[in-house]
Design a protein around this motif. Structure first.
Motif, mmCIF file in Angstrom:
data_model
loop_
_atom_site.group_PDB
_atom_site.id
_atom_site.type_symbol
_atom_site.label_atom_id
_atom_site.label_comp_id
_atom_site.label_asym_id
_atom_site.label_seq_id
_atom_site.Cartn_x
_atom_site.Cartn_y
_atom_site.Cartn_z
ATOM 1 N N GLU A 44 24.443 82.791 45.608
ATOM 2 C CA GLU A 44 23.922 81.433 45.719
ATOM 3 C C GLU A 44 24.314 80.750 47.027
ATOM 4 O O GLU A 44 24.056 79.570 47.210
ATOM 5 N N GLY A 45 24.948 81.483 47.924
ATOM 6 C CA GLY A 45 25.216 80.940 49.245
ATOM 7 C C GLY A 45 26.539 80.235 49.426
ATOM 8 O O GLY A 45 26.738 79.541 50.427
ATOM 9 N N ALA A 46 27.473 80.397 48.494
ATOM 10 C CA ALA A 46 28.802 79.811 48.659
ATOM 11 C C ALA A 46 29.600 80.647 49.656
ATOM 12 O O ALA A 46 29.338 81.837 49.846
ATOM 13 N N ARG A 47 30.564 80.018 50.273
ATOM 14 C CA ARG A 47 31.531 80.728 51.109
ATOM 15 C C ARG A 47 32.722 81.017 50.212
ATOM 16 O O ARG A 47 33.344 80.091 49.690
ATOM 17 N N VAL A 48 33.004 82.305 50.027
ATOM 18 C CA VAL A 48 33.923 82.725 48.973
ATOM 19 C C VAL A 48 35.105 83.486 49.546
ATOM 20 O O VAL A 48 34.971 84.289 50.458
ATOM 21 N N ALA A 49 36.267 83.221 48.945
ATOM 22 C CA ALA A 49 37.481 83.987 49.212
ATOM 23 C C ALA A 49 37.969 84.510 47.875
ATOM 24 O O ALA A 49 37.854 83.835 46.852
ATOM 25 N N THR A 50 38.496 85.717 47.889
ATOM 26 C CA THR A 50 39.073 86.259 46.663
ATOM 27 C C THR A 50 40.281 87.109 46.990
ATOM 28 O O THR A 50 40.424 87.623 48.098
ATOM 29 N N CYS A 51 41.147 87.221 46.001
ATOM 30 C CA CYS A 51 42.335 88.046 46.150
ATOM 31 C C CYS A 51 42.456 88.928 44.910
ATOM 32 O O CYS A 51 41.951 88.608 43.848
ATOM 33 N N ALA A 52 43.129 90.041 45.111
ATOM 34 C CA ALA A 52 43.435 90.978 44.034
ATOM 35 C C ALA A 52 44.555 91.868 44.547
ATOM 36 O O ALA A 52 44.858 91.869 45.741
ATOM 37 N N ARG A 53 45.158 92.624 43.656
ATOM 38 C CA ARG A 53 46.261 93.488 44.075
ATOM 39 C C ARG A 53 45.801 94.662 44.912
ATOM 40 O O ARG A 53 46.528 95.126 45.776
ATOM 41 N N GLY A 54 44.604 95.164 44.678
ATOM 42 C CA GLY A 54 44.158 96.384 45.343
ATOM 43 C C GLY A 54 43.323 96.152 46.583
ATOM 44 O O GLY A 54 42.191 95.661 46.501
ATOM 45 N N ALA A 55 43.859 96.522 47.756
ATOM 46 C CA ALA A 55 43.118 96.368 49.014
ATOM 47 C C ALA A 55 41.838 97.200 48.994
ATOM 48 O O ALA A 55 40.790 96.758 49.491
#
Length: 169
Positions: A44-55
């Motif tokens: 939908e065009g959001a600028r998103v950041a995400t994190c998780a343990r696995g690179a």
């Protein structure tokens, strides 16, 4: 209705266009519901950041999207790492409009087997990380004129099953 919904893919119409150009951070964004939230926001065009343990999981997710995704490998229970990621995301995107606390899980077995450390670790990943995420995001959300906070929980809080420490958290 039976089965799981179809996964959201880049370019799929979702009808959730109110997030276009919003800056949103999602924890636990490489699997399950977290991944689908990331995909929906990006579609939908959001600028998103995400994190998780696995690179490796973060790299694979970013490669599967047609839009840039800001990622960082981190464990949300590590002191200060989550707060630093929130600040880095807000700096990179010039602010923050929303956060989604989706990382979660459980440590330990059934009630008779779980020790105090299992209870503490389960509480920290489910409740502690969400509290720190919101606290770190509030100044950025206020600076943007308000924003949204979504904390994902489990049906296990209403209808607990083993492990009991997960249902409590």
């Amino acid at each position: 209705m039976s089965g799981s919904p179809a996964p959201v893919r880049p370019g799929d119409p979702t009808g959730w266009s109110g997030v276009r150009d919003k800056r949103v951070l999602v924890t636990g964004g490489t699997r399950g519901l977290g991944e689908q939230i990331v995909r929906l926001l990006v579609a939908e065009g959001a600028r998103v950041a995400t994190c998780a343990r696995g690179a490796r999981d973060l790299t694979a997710l970013a490669a599967s999207l047609d839009s840039p995704l800001f990622t960082q490998a981190l464990d949300v229970t590590e002191p200060e790492r989550l707060e630093e990621f929130v600040a880095a995301m807000a700096n990179r995107f010039g602010g923050l409009d929303g956060v989604v606390a989706c990382a979660g899980g459980s440590r330990g077995g059934r009630f008779e087997e779980a020790d105090a450390e299992d209870w503490a670790a389960t509480w920290e990943v489910n409740v502690g990380h969400a509290a720190r995420l919101v606290r770190a995001a509030v100044p950025h959300l206020r600076a943007a004129g308000g924003g949204s906070v979504v904390v994902i929980s489990s049906i296990s809080g209403w209808k607990p099953g083993p492990p009991v420490q997960y249902g409590v958290a």
